[in-house]
Enzyme design. Structure first.
Site, mmCIF file in Angstrom:
data_model
loop_
_atom_site.group_PDB
_atom_site.id
_atom_site.type_symbol
_atom_site.label_atom_id
_atom_site.label_comp_id
_atom_site.label_asym_id
_atom_site.label_seq_id
_atom_site.Cartn_x
_atom_site.Cartn_y
_atom_site.Cartn_z
ATOM 1 N N HIS A 1 -8.988 -7.809 0.534
ATOM 2 C CA HIS A 1 -8.186 -6.616 0.831
ATOM 3 C C HIS A 1 -6.977 -7.009 1.684
ATOM 4 O O HIS A 1 -7.063 -7.915 2.514
ATOM 5 C CB HIS A 1 -9.029 -5.558 1.551
ATOM 6 C CG HIS A 1 -9.826 -4.742 0.583
ATOM 7 N ND1 HIS A 1 -9.852 -3.375 0.600
ATOM 8 C CD2 HIS A 1 -10.610 -5.114 -0.454
ATOM 9 C CE1 HIS A 1 -10.624 -2.933 -0.378
ATOM 10 N NE2 HIS A 1 -11.109 -3.967 -1.029
ATOM 11 N N HIS B 1 -18.944 -8.598 4.628
ATOM 12 C CA HIS B 1 -17.594 -8.129 4.944
ATOM 13 C C HIS B 1 -16.997 -8.935 6.085
ATOM 14 O O HIS B 1 -17.619 -9.059 7.143
ATOM 15 C CB HIS B 1 -17.622 -6.638 5.338
ATOM 16 C CG HIS B 1 -16.252 -6.081 5.599
ATOM 17 N ND1 HIS B 1 -15.948 -5.338 6.705
ATOM 18 C CD2 HIS B 1 -15.104 -6.181 4.882
ATOM 19 C CE1 HIS B 1 -14.656 -4.991 6.655
ATOM 20 N NE2 HIS B 1 -14.137 -5.491 5.563
ATOM 21 N N GLU C 1 0.819 -1.217 0.000
ATOM 22 C CA GLU C 1 0.000 0.000 0.000
ATOM 23 C C GLU C 1 0.854 1.269 0.000
ATOM 24 O O GLU C 1 0.578 2.232 0.710
ATOM 25 C CB GLU C 1 -0.972 -0.043 1.182
ATOM 26 C CG GLU C 1 -1.904 -1.249 1.071
ATOM 27 C CD GLU C 1 -3.055 -1.259 2.061
ATOM 28 O OE1 GLU C 1 -3.057 -0.428 2.981
ATOM 29 O OE2 GLU C 1 -3.947 -2.102 1.907
ATOM 30 N N GLU D 1 -9.141 4.730 -0.945
ATOM 31 C CA GLU D 1 -9.441 5.044 0.462
ATOM 32 C C GLU D 1 -8.332 5.861 1.129
ATOM 33 O O GLU D 1 -8.610 6.623 2.058
ATOM 34 C CB GLU D 1 -9.680 3.754 1.247
ATOM 35 C CG GLU D 1 -8.443 2.876 1.371
ATOM 36 C CD GLU D 1 -8.769 1.463 1.868
ATOM 37 O OE1 GLU D 1 -9.767 0.895 1.389
ATOM 38 O OE2 GLU D 1 -8.048 0.951 2.721
HETATM 39 C C1 NOJ Z 1 -9.024 -1.701 4.909
HETATM 40 C C2 NOJ Z 1 -9.785 -1.962 3.662
HETATM 41 O O1 NOJ Z 1 -8.998 -1.695 2.537
HETATM 42 C C3 NOJ Z 1 -11.017 -1.105 3.685
HETATM 43 O O2 NOJ Z 1 -11.703 -1.209 2.461
HETATM 44 C C4 NOJ Z 1 -11.868 -1.494 4.849
HETATM 45 O O3 NOJ Z 1 -12.966 -0.621 4.924
HETATM 46 C C5 NOJ Z 1 -11.085 -1.391 6.158
HETATM 47 N N1 NOJ Z 1 -9.839 -2.073 6.053
HETATM 48 C C6 NOJ Z 1 -11.839 -1.980 7.327
HETATM 49 O O4 NOJ Z 1 -11.902 -3.359 7.200
HETATM 50 CA CA CA Z 2 -6.443 -1.466 2.504
#
Ligand code: NOJ
Ligand code: CA
Length: 708
Positions: free
Chosen positions: A482, A412, A173, A507
């Protein structure tokens, strides 16, 4: 006697020819791969394009822990060479047909000591590059073995310009850096402070896919394909000789891989292109992966979705129910909600209504289950159970509501890096999903891994991600991971594995220094080569101080560029990431996100330069509709788009979503203009892209009626 002598001569001739170099050419004759053994029996190879060295003589070998290594003392036992040419149809993809055409050279090597051990080097030479792997056949003198490192070299011919992120055992990242290989500094940040678990390796280490450009304008990319039961490969750079050497991610006790013959390593890949657009067009990594293991794929659906998600990232609401972030002050039975919890039954219904109204397939809901109050940064083993909702999230009511509205809720599973815990819950969690109408899951691996000492990109975790892909496939669940290891084309084998993050996603713009405008012009040349990204584009509320006057962050983009990303960043899973309220303010521009396809018959790479700009046109699968995306970095420029990919002899209407003349990612990001133009396949559109901007185009036959 005579017979005897001629036998000896034949044997001599044969062993002389086996000592000599073996070579193959790519089907079009431009690339040449040469294999040889050094004086001490070390395997080595070399790669040329049109007689020019791409890779000079480079060594190959595997080092073992408790026994002799597979790196010298070899002689050639057998050489096989074949040609393969087959066209296959992916379940979803950038195109509906993929040609897999290569020449293969298989060299069976044998070591005299210890006792006749064999290793096969398998090279596949395509028109667009090389893949090779180590194979350990079943044999009497080899069973279990531990790899202490892999010694694959890529001896480059110069100090190429590289687009790189630091070598790291836990994360990808990072922001990208652009520099000569001699100037790489893998310890110099890369805006890394916001990354929760990172283990940078050293100054001269980088990750793959590593994109490079040579002084004479060639484009090279090094990565790997089919990463199975093996750790990910980082690259160590010799900054004087420009030799890259593989460096595998270790496990908790410092070993790299635990193997048992028969075993094949992942493929090491080198894509070679004379034009940048040919890097984007390469299917080499997919071709080196195994065909789909899933026979009935009818339940796998490319998906466009919205979600209770960005509102947590921008700080409008929370994942956590009571807002305490502390388990010691929290009790499920007595806690009062903070009033800021995002995943309430009511709020999820708003998203379901919005999805149904605008034709989205799914609604992702994060923060629906207990555990968020007991997590962040604690490295605790049992945090989430993946089946217990917070008191204000009604699973059954939402299941029925979503069903009535024809929308799927996306599950999720944030594992909090505690993979031991997730492994214990997986079966129950997937059964819970199926019982409640979910058929897609987003997993997450934020933080340091448990088992403690393991890394995100080591063999143990690679096996975990692949186990999740197989297990979800068996339950007919689509997957988006993720924080996993970066992908290596395994979505060919598991087409239920729609996307991964494994990159610095959109994000980061919500809560960090974010991603500079050039970021999305580099991703298609790097991270995307392994597989689709769940990047979460579509942010319309670009300045984030509307959520909090003190919030300085913004997305480094214009609004029109957010639209273009749906085309330039390929994925069969695309989120419209902003809040319904943000889209309601720009319904005219939102129309593009509603219209854009997520699965394609054809893709055409119109113009590109990594780090600067790219323009891609794609034809929607099974439909007479084309979409074009053009993006630029922090520099304004004009995109030149010949529409010669359109069929002949027809008129089309192009709806153009462009930056307004005064648009600018920082000063005026939401200035856009929408226009319509009649075009044919002779048209060449010239569109002005603002600094940090882009343009998106939807093209349909003139006669077809416009959708709502
Ligand atoms: C990191 C993830 O990339 C993101 O999409 C997610 O909302 C948060 N972690 C919480 O799990
Ligand atoms: Ca992430």
């Amino acid at each position: 006697m005579l017979k005897h002598i001629s036998g000896i001569i034949a044997l001599l001739l044969c062993s002389i020819s086996l000592l000599q170099a073996q070579s193959i050419q790519s089907p079009n004759g431009k690339l040449r791969l040469q294999f040889s053994l050094s004086n001490t029996g070390e395997p080595q190879y070399q790669l040329d394009l049109n007689q020019k060295n791409i890779l000079k003589t480079s060594k190959l070998g595997i080092q073992c822990k408790d026994e002799a290594s597979f790196d010298k003392g070899f002689s050639v036992l057998k050489v096989d060479s074949t040609t393969f040419d087959q066209t296959w149809a992916p379940v979803w993809g950038e195109s509906n047909r993929i040609r897999n055409h290569y020449r293969e050279l298989r060299i069976t090597l044998e070591q005299k000591t210890p006792a006749n051990r064999q290793m096969v080097l398998c090279f596949r030479l395509f028109n667009d590059g090389l893949g090779f792997r180590y194979e350990f056949p079943a044999q009497a003198s080899l069973n279990y073995f531990i790899v202490s490192d892999e010694k694959t070299e890529f001896q480059l011919s110069g100090d190429h310009k590289a687009f790189w992120i630091p070598g790291d055992y836990d994360t990808n990242e990072y922001q990208y850096n652009t520099s000569a290989l001699s100037k790489v500094n893998g310890m110099a940040g890369g805006a890394a402070n916001e990354i929760h678990a990172r283990t940078p390796i050293g100054v001269n280490f980088v990750q793959t896919p590593l994109m490079m450009k040579t002084a004479d304008g060639l484009y090279l990319n090094i990565h790997e394909a089919a990463l199975v039961n093996y750790p990910a490969m980082n690259l160590e750079i010799d900054q004087k000789t420009f030799k890259l050497s593989s460096h595998l991610v270790p496990d908790a006790v410092g070993n790299k891989a635990y193997l048992q013959a028969p075993f094949n390593t992942p493929w090491r890949t080198i894509i070679v292109a004379e034009k940048a657009t040919d890097i984007l067009a390469s299917r080499l990594i997919l071709n080196l992966n195994e065909p789909s293991k899933i026979t009935n794929t009818s339940w796998i659906k490319p998906t466009k979705y919205v979600g209770v998600w960005w509102e947590m990232h921008v700080g409008k609401s929370t994942w956590d129910y009571a807002g305490t972030q502390s388990a010691s002050t929290w009790d499920l039975k007595t806690a009062t909600p903070s009033g800021r919890h995002g995943a309430t039954t009511q709020r999820v219904k708003t998203y379901i209504d919005f999805a149904a109204k605008h034709g989205f397939d799914g609604v992702l809901v994060e923060g629906w289950n207990t555990g968020w109050e007991d997590w962040f940064g604690k490295w605790k083993e049992d945090v989430f159970d993946f089946i217990t909702p917070y008191p204000d999230y009604n699973v059954k009511e939402l299941r029925d509501y979503a069903k009535r509205k024809g929308v799927k809720i996306i599950m999720h599973h944030e594992t909090s890096g505690s993979v031991t815990n997730y492994e214990r819950w997986m079966d129950k969690a997937y059964d819970f999903m199926k019982a409640n109408g979910y058929d897609a899951v987003k997993t997450g691996y934020v933080g340091k891994i448990i088992p403690r000492g393991e890394h995100h990109d080591g063999q143990w975790m690679v096996n975990h991600y692949n186990r999740v892909a197989a297990k979800t496939a068996a339950k007919q669940i689509m997957l988006d991971a993720h924080e996993p290891v970066r992908p290596t084309g395994l979505h060919r084998t598991y087409p239920n594995w729609l996307a991964c993050e494994a990159t610095r996603g959109n994000e980061f713009n919500a809560w960090s220094v974010g991603n500079p405008p050039e970021h999305e012009t580099i991703l298609p040349f790097t991270r995307s080569l392994g597989g689709p990204i769940d990047y979460t584009p579509g942010i319309f509320q670009i300045k984030l101080n509307v959520f909090d006057p003190n919030k300085k962050e913004q997305v480094h983009t214009t609004l029109a560029k957010q639209l273009a990303l749906y085309v330039t960043l390929y994925s069969p899973l695309q989120m419209a990431a902003d809040l319904p309220e943000s889209y309601d303010k720009h319904l005219d521009a939102f129309q593009f996100i509603k219209d854009v396809a997520v699965d394609w018959d054809e893709s055409h790479y119109l113009e590109a330069e990594p780090g600067d700009y790219l323009s891609i046109a794609r034809k929607a699968k099974g439909r007479n509709m084309w979409f074009v995306g053009a993006i630029t970095d922090e520099n304004a420029r004009t995109a030149t788009l010949p529409l010669d990919f359109l069929p002949d002899n027809a008129n089309y209407i192009a709806e153009i979503y462009a930056d307004a003349p005064d648009a600018h990612w920082e000063k005026n990001p939401t200035a856009y203009k929408i226009s319509r133009e009649r075009v044919t396949n002779k048209s060449v559109l010239k569109l002005a892209l603002a600094a940090g901007g882009g343009a998106a185009i939807c093209i349909r036959p003139e006669t077809s009626t416009k959708k709502k």
